[in-house]
Design a protein around this motif. Sequence first.
Motif, PDB file in Angstrom:
ATOM      1  N   GLY A 127       0.814  -1.216   0.000  1.00 12.52           N
ATOM      2  CA  GLY A 127       0.000   0.000   0.000  1.00 12.52           C
ATOM      3  C   GLY A 127       0.841   1.256   0.000  1.00 12.52           C
ATOM      4  N   PHE A 128       1.886   1.292   0.838  1.00 11.80           N
ATOM      5  CA  PHE A 128       2.764   2.463   0.885  1.00 11.80           C
ATOM      6  C   PHE A 128       3.459   2.679  -0.462  1.00 11.80           C
ATOM      7  CE2 PHE A 128       6.971   4.324   1.622  1.00 11.80           C
ATOM      8  CZ  PHE A 128       6.607   5.514   2.233  1.00 11.80           C
ATOM      9  N   ASN A 129       3.858   1.596  -1.104  1.00 13.03           N
ATOM     10  CA  ASN A 129       4.516   1.695  -2.410  1.00 13.03           C
ATOM     11  C   ASN A 129       3.609   2.361  -3.436  1.00 13.03           C
ATOM     12  OD1 ASN A 129       6.411   1.121  -4.567  1.00 13.03           O
ATOM     13  ND2 ASN A 129       5.097  -0.582  -5.131  1.00 13.03           N
ATOM     14  N   HIS A 130       2.339   1.980  -3.442  1.00  9.01           N
ATOM     15  CA  HIS A 130       1.426   2.557  -4.433  1.00  9.01           C
ATOM     16  C   HIS A 130       1.016   3.986  -4.058  1.00  9.01           C
ATOM     17  CE1 HIS A 130       0.717  -0.766  -7.262  1.00  9.01           C
ATOM     18  NE2 HIS A 130       1.032  -1.533  -6.241  1.00  9.01           N
ATOM     19  N   LEU A 131       0.952   4.297  -2.782  1.00  6.24           N
ATOM     20  CA  LEU A 131       0.702   5.689  -2.407  1.00  6.24           C
ATOM     21  C   LEU A 131       1.866   6.572  -2.838  1.00  6.24           C
ATOM     22  CD1 LEU A 131      -0.860   5.334   1.161  1.00  6.24           C
ATOM     23  CD2 LEU A 131      -2.018   5.942  -0.966  1.00  6.24           C
ATOM     24  N   LEU A 132       3.079   6.053  -2.721  1.00  7.88           N
ATOM     25  CA  LEU A 132       4.251   6.806  -3.174  1.00  7.88           C
ATOM     26  C   LEU A 132       4.217   6.993  -4.684  1.00  7.88           C
ATOM     27  CD1 LEU A 132       6.915   8.139  -2.383  1.00  7.88           C
ATOM     28  CD2 LEU A 132       8.040   5.919  -2.646  1.00  7.88           C
ATOM     29  N   ARG A 133       3.769   5.969  -5.404  1.00 10.54           N
ATOM     30  CA  ARG A 133       3.628   6.106  -6.865  1.00 10.54           C
ATOM     31  C   ARG A 133       2.641   7.226  -7.210  1.00 10.54           C
ATOM     32  NH1 ARG A 133       3.205   0.054  -9.582  1.00 10.54           N
ATOM     33  NH2 ARG A 133       5.199  -0.757  -8.846  1.00 10.54           N
ATOM     34  N   PHE A 134       1.559   7.300  -6.429  1.00 11.30           N
ATOM     35  CA  PHE A 134       0.574   8.348  -6.699  1.00 11.30           C
ATOM     36  C   PHE A 134       1.156   9.728  -6.424  1.00 11.30           C
ATOM     37  CE2 PHE A 134      -2.621  11.236  -4.911  1.00 11.30           C
ATOM     38  CZ  PHE A 134      -3.412  11.420  -6.046  1.00 11.30           C
ATOM     39  N   VAL A 135       1.956   9.845  -5.354  1.00 13.35           N
ATOM     40  CA  VAL A 135       2.582  11.131  -5.048  1.00 13.35           C
ATOM     41  C   VAL A 135       3.490  11.564  -6.193  1.00 13.35           C
ATOM     42  CG1 VAL A 135       4.193  12.304  -3.500  1.00 13.35           C
ATOM     43  CG2 VAL A 135       2.413  10.834  -2.560  1.00 13.35           C
ATOM     44  N   LEU A 136       4.219  10.615  -6.765  1.00 10.65           N
ATOM     45  CA  LEU A 136       5.126  10.933  -7.868  1.00 10.65           C
ATOM     46  C   LEU A 136       4.371  11.160  -9.170  1.00 10.65           C
ATOM     47  CD1 LEU A 136       7.971   8.364  -7.100  1.00 10.65           C
ATOM     48  CD2 LEU A 136       7.919  10.798  -6.542  1.00 10.65           C
ATOM     49  N   MET A 137       3.256  10.444  -9.353  1.00 10.84           N
ATOM     50  CA  MET A 137       2.460  10.575 -10.583  1.00 10.84           C
ATOM     51  C   MET A 137       0.988  10.718 -10.205  1.00 10.84           C
ATOM     52  SD  MET A 137       4.320   7.803 -13.120  1.00 10.84           S
ATOM     53  CE  MET A 137       4.374   6.521 -11.876  1.00 10.84           C
ATOM     54  N   PRO A 138       0.547  11.930  -9.853  1.00  9.87           N
ATOM     55  CA  PRO A 138      -0.815  12.129  -9.352  1.00  9.87           C
ATOM     56  C   PRO A 138      -1.913  11.752 -10.342  1.00  9.87           C
ATOM     57  CG  PRO A 138       0.572  14.049  -8.913  1.00  9.87           C
ATOM     58  CD  PRO A 138       1.335  13.170  -9.844  1.00  9.87           C
ATOM     59  N   GLY A 172      -3.633   1.860  -2.928  1.00 11.83           N
ATOM     60  CA  GLY A 172      -2.817   2.059  -1.736  1.00 11.83           C
ATOM     61  C   GLY A 172      -3.660   2.245  -0.487  1.00 11.83           C
ATOM     62  N   LEU A 173      -4.753   3.023  -0.604  1.00 12.53           N
ATOM     63  CA  LEU A 173      -5.639   3.222   0.547  1.00 12.53           C
ATOM     64  C   LEU A 173      -6.341   1.928   0.934  1.00 12.53           C
ATOM     65  CD1 LEU A 173      -7.197   6.702  -0.340  1.00 12.53           C
ATOM     66  CD2 LEU A 173      -5.464   6.199   1.382  1.00 12.53           C
ATOM     67  N   ILE A 174      -6.722   1.121  -0.056  1.00 14.41           N
ATOM     68  CA  ILE A 174      -7.331  -0.184   0.234  1.00 14.41           C
ATOM     69  C   ILE A 174      -6.386  -1.019   1.085  1.00 14.41           C
ATOM     70  CG2 ILE A 174      -7.992  -2.383  -0.814  1.00 14.41           C
ATOM     71  CD1 ILE A 174      -9.152  -0.765  -3.156  1.00 14.41           C
ATOM     72  N   CYS A 175      -5.124  -1.078   0.672  1.00 13.58           N
ATOM     73  CA  CYS A 175      -4.136  -1.859   1.415  1.00 13.58           C
ATOM     74  C   CYS A 175      -3.978  -1.326   2.837  1.00 13.58           C
ATOM     75  CB  CYS A 175      -2.789  -1.830   0.691  1.00 13.58           C
ATOM     76  SG  CYS A 175      -2.791  -2.677  -0.899  1.00 13.58           S
ATOM     77  N   PRO A 190     -15.385  -1.104   0.819  1.00 17.14           N
ATOM     78  CA  PRO A 190     -16.298  -1.068  -0.340  1.00 17.14           C
ATOM     79  C   PRO A 190     -16.236   0.230  -1.147  1.00 17.14           C
ATOM     80  CG  PRO A 190     -17.399  -2.030   1.565  1.00 17.14           C
ATOM     81  CD  PRO A 190     -16.102  -1.495   2.061  1.00 17.14           C
ATOM     82  N   PRO A 191     -16.264   1.441  -0.515  1.00 18.18           N
ATOM     83  CA  PRO A 191     -16.126   2.658  -1.328  1.00 18.18           C
ATOM     84  C   PRO A 191     -14.792   2.741  -2.061  1.00 18.18           C
ATOM     85  CG  PRO A 191     -16.996   3.195   0.849  1.00 18.18           C
ATOM     86  CD  PRO A 191     -16.555   1.780   0.902  1.00 18.18           C
ATOM     87  N   LEU A 192     -13.710   2.313  -1.410  1.00 16.22           N
ATOM     88  CA  LEU A 192     -12.395   2.393  -2.062  1.00 16.22           C
ATOM     89  C   LEU A 192     -12.297   1.418  -3.222  1.00 16.22           C
ATOM     90  CD1 LEU A 192     -10.072   2.777   1.055  1.00 16.22           C
ATOM     91  CD2 LEU A 192     -10.602   4.510  -0.672  1.00 16.22           C
ATOM     92  N   PHE A 193     -12.830   0.206  -3.071  1.00 12.27           N
ATOM     93  CA  PHE A 193     -12.854  -0.739  -4.188  1.00 12.27           C
ATOM     94  C   PHE A 193     -13.691  -0.185  -5.339  1.00 12.27           C
ATOM     95  CE2 PHE A 193     -11.437  -4.228  -1.316  1.00 12.27           C
ATOM     96  CZ  PHE A 193     -10.448  -4.750  -2.136  1.00 12.27           C
ATOM     97  N   THR A 194     -14.796   0.479  -4.997  1.00 13.33           N
ATOM     98  CA  THR A 194     -15.638   1.079  -6.040  1.00 13.33           C
ATOM     99  C   THR A 194     -14.864   2.124  -6.833  1.00 13.33           C
ATOM    100  OG1 THR A 194     -17.629   0.724  -4.702  1.00 13.33           O
ATOM    101  CG2 THR A 194     -17.763   2.367  -6.462  1.00 13.33           C
ATOM    102  N   LEU A 195     -14.149   2.996  -6.129  1.00 11.18           N
ATOM    103  CA  LEU A 195     -13.373   4.031  -6.808  1.00 11.18           C
ATOM    104  C   LEU A 195     -12.224   3.425  -7.608  1.00 11.18           C
ATOM    105  CD1 LEU A 195     -13.285   6.666  -3.929  1.00 11.18           C
ATOM    106  CD2 LEU A 195     -14.509   6.857  -6.095  1.00 11.18           C
ATOM    107  N   PHE A 196     -11.637   2.345  -7.095  1.00 14.44           N
ATOM    108  CA  PHE A 196     -10.552   1.693  -7.840  1.00 14.44           C
ATOM    109  C   PHE A 196     -11.067   1.131  -9.161  1.00 14.44           C
ATOM    110  CE2 PHE A 196      -8.288  -2.182  -8.986  1.00 14.44           C
ATOM    111  CZ  PHE A 196      -7.003  -1.692  -9.124  1.00 14.44           C
ATOM    112  N   ILE A 197     -12.180   0.396  -9.130  1.00 14.59           N
ATOM    113  CA  ILE A 197     -12.740  -0.180 -10.361  1.00 14.59           C
ATOM    114  C   ILE A 197     -13.163   0.935 -11.315  1.00 14.59           C
ATOM    115  CG2 ILE A 197     -14.588  -1.611 -11.304  1.00 14.59           C
ATOM    116  CD1 ILE A 197     -12.457  -3.154  -9.777  1.00 14.59           C
ATOM    117  N   TYR A 198     -13.716   2.014 -10.758  1.00 12.85           N
ATOM    118  CA  TYR A 198     -14.178   3.127 -11.600  1.00 12.85           C
ATOM    119  C   TYR A 198     -13.022   3.744 -12.383  1.00 12.85           C
ATOM    120  CZ  TYR A 198     -16.257   7.654 -12.793  1.00 12.85           C
ATOM    121  OH  TYR A 198     -16.703   8.766 -13.477  1.00 12.85           O
TER     122      TYR A 198
END
Length: 693
Positions: free
Chosen positions: A227-238, A247-250, A289-297
């Motif tokens: 999860g931390f790895n993917h949050l860091l990816r988002f910080v680098l590539m918003p 990352g939030l799901i994890c 459930p909300p985070l999975f929904t946003l991920f699939i979206y």
Amino acid sequence: MARNRWLYAVYVCLCLLLVGGSLIIMITDREAGQREHAAVRGELTLTEDDLLNFDSIWLDGEWEFYANELLLPGQFRRTAERLREDQYIRVPGSWHGHVVQGQTLTSKGYATYRLVLRVPDTGKQLGILLRPIYSTYRLWINGELVAQAGKVGTSRAEVKPFIAPKVVRLHPADGLAEIVIQVANFSQRKAGLFSPPELGEYDALNHLLTRKLVVESVLIGIILIIGFNHLLRFVLMPQNKDSLFFGLICMFLGIKNTAQGQYSLALFFPELSNNVYVTIEYIGFMAAPPLFTLFIYHAFPGMMSRRVRDVLLIPGACFLLIVLFAPVHIYTQMAVPMQIYAVLVALLLIHYVLLSAIRKLEGARLLLFGATVFFVTILIDILISNGSVVKTGTFFPFGLIFMIVCMDIILSMRFANAYRMIERLSGRLLDLDRLKDEFLANTSHELRTPLNGMIGLAQSLLHSLQGKLDANQELHLNMIVSSGKRLSYLINDILDYSRLSNNDIRLQLASVNLHQLAQVVLTILKPLAAGRNLVLLNEVREDMPGVLADENRLEQILFNLLGNAVKYTPQGQITVGAIEHAEHVEIYVSDTGIGIPEDKFESIFRPFEQLDKLDETGTGLGLKITKQLVELHGGSIKVESRLGQGSRFSFTIPYAEGMLRIAGNSLTSRMSPCFASLPSPPPGGRRRNFRNA
């Protein structure tokens, strides 16, 4: 369309078979275990073969049950009368819904459990593993208090809930062990011995509990690291929103796992109250459930409409608010609606993933496989938490890690594909950049040839017809020469921008007479100011020491700054001057023009950046090139301006004499690495126009 429906039906059937088969196996296993060993009317008798043939034995079945009583071991008195049927309760299970003397119990209250255990002496140290008991207890074995968690009481104010597993030693007296457990619960929706105690060798049970803790910690660590790895990816590539939600799901589910069963949190944070553990668990569960929904979206754009997304998000947000602000005993009673919401969201999301897989979207098939396994483990976990016949171990962490690994593989594949595409595009862009440079070089050459001819003809007419032209004709010819030179500068600005970007500009440093150079530039620009009430002044002293610069590039710098001043000053005065400092000369160009907004001071030095101006000519490259050329000389440039009052650009250039003494013939040693000697100026004078060099 028919083929898609057929694939959809096959997938649904396979899921039903998987879920049904898992439940049948688990139910069968449970019933077999109950037939083998189960307490009957508060007593359980085990043989030596039982202890030798089984690593551990569940102490389940019928326990004596005394509702709304907290009895001590010495308070049990056997009489001729048999206990009422409602004074036996099946373990494992909650006392919620149990009927005592016509009254149905709720999960709130207190009670005493009792079991008489007969075990032979095998010479081994036996122990009992106490799994979570909801939500506080005290345990006696043969009249000795051996374990407790929290504080048992008869009211909510007295009870301090705490749920944590523990292993205690069992010392039967003449093969007999009386087990008495006081339990109180005023916060959880489950109450009592929801998981039965487990009998076995003490060391083996201790090892089992330690292994569970290690496995749980490793799984949680893996989930949190991913999860931390993917949050860091988002910080680098918003722009990668799917990495954010994954990352939030994890993070949320990893934290939920630490609180579920309280194995990890109870060990590392024993000072925390049970209510904190429960809140953490529910927050992690309801955020998923909300985070999975946003991920699939975001992972499969276009598959889910915005309206469907919002419909799935709103209940989850409401449940989260309830968990955050309501007391524990309130929101724990809403566990079943929360679980129903989670299952419905999971089914709908699997539906969209299945459609994505049918349409062969990238990563959809792998995600479908992971989501199916995860959904089955969620369903089994929900059945366990609601006291169903299933009583095997918790599958949720393993289904979660499987799902997360699948999702991580999908996102990693997407990043790898994106990287490969970037490499291909970068190579293509480099090729196009090379073609662009070649095109600009060829085009500028073709444009400069007739342009120089036009300038030369106009200058020839001025010289050959000197004294024969009236003032108006001479002004027009000077305008042709000046405009032609300005157009020549614009053409070369485009070339210089490309060359500066590639560090392809080389300087020929020499001592330059700043007064003469400023006068040359003002002379060229003077026709452009004709017809306006505009005065051009040269305030550079004639006897000023020379500066160390490439004369042609310094002329280009002055031409760009003075040209911009003429362009943006309808009337008034434009001044070029110099201020002598100890180590360098500060050259400035000031005007009384329209001025520059303060928030534009940085942006005007960017390429192709132009202000609203009176003159629409220009490329927007002049100030960018000027800044780079000044820095190439080892100086700096700055701007001061007020709207409606004018602007002042200033830059620094080193003295010639000091630099010549220090550097000798290696004039470029203190400058840019691209400094090198160019061909020497033609004999008898300097090159006034660097474009003809």
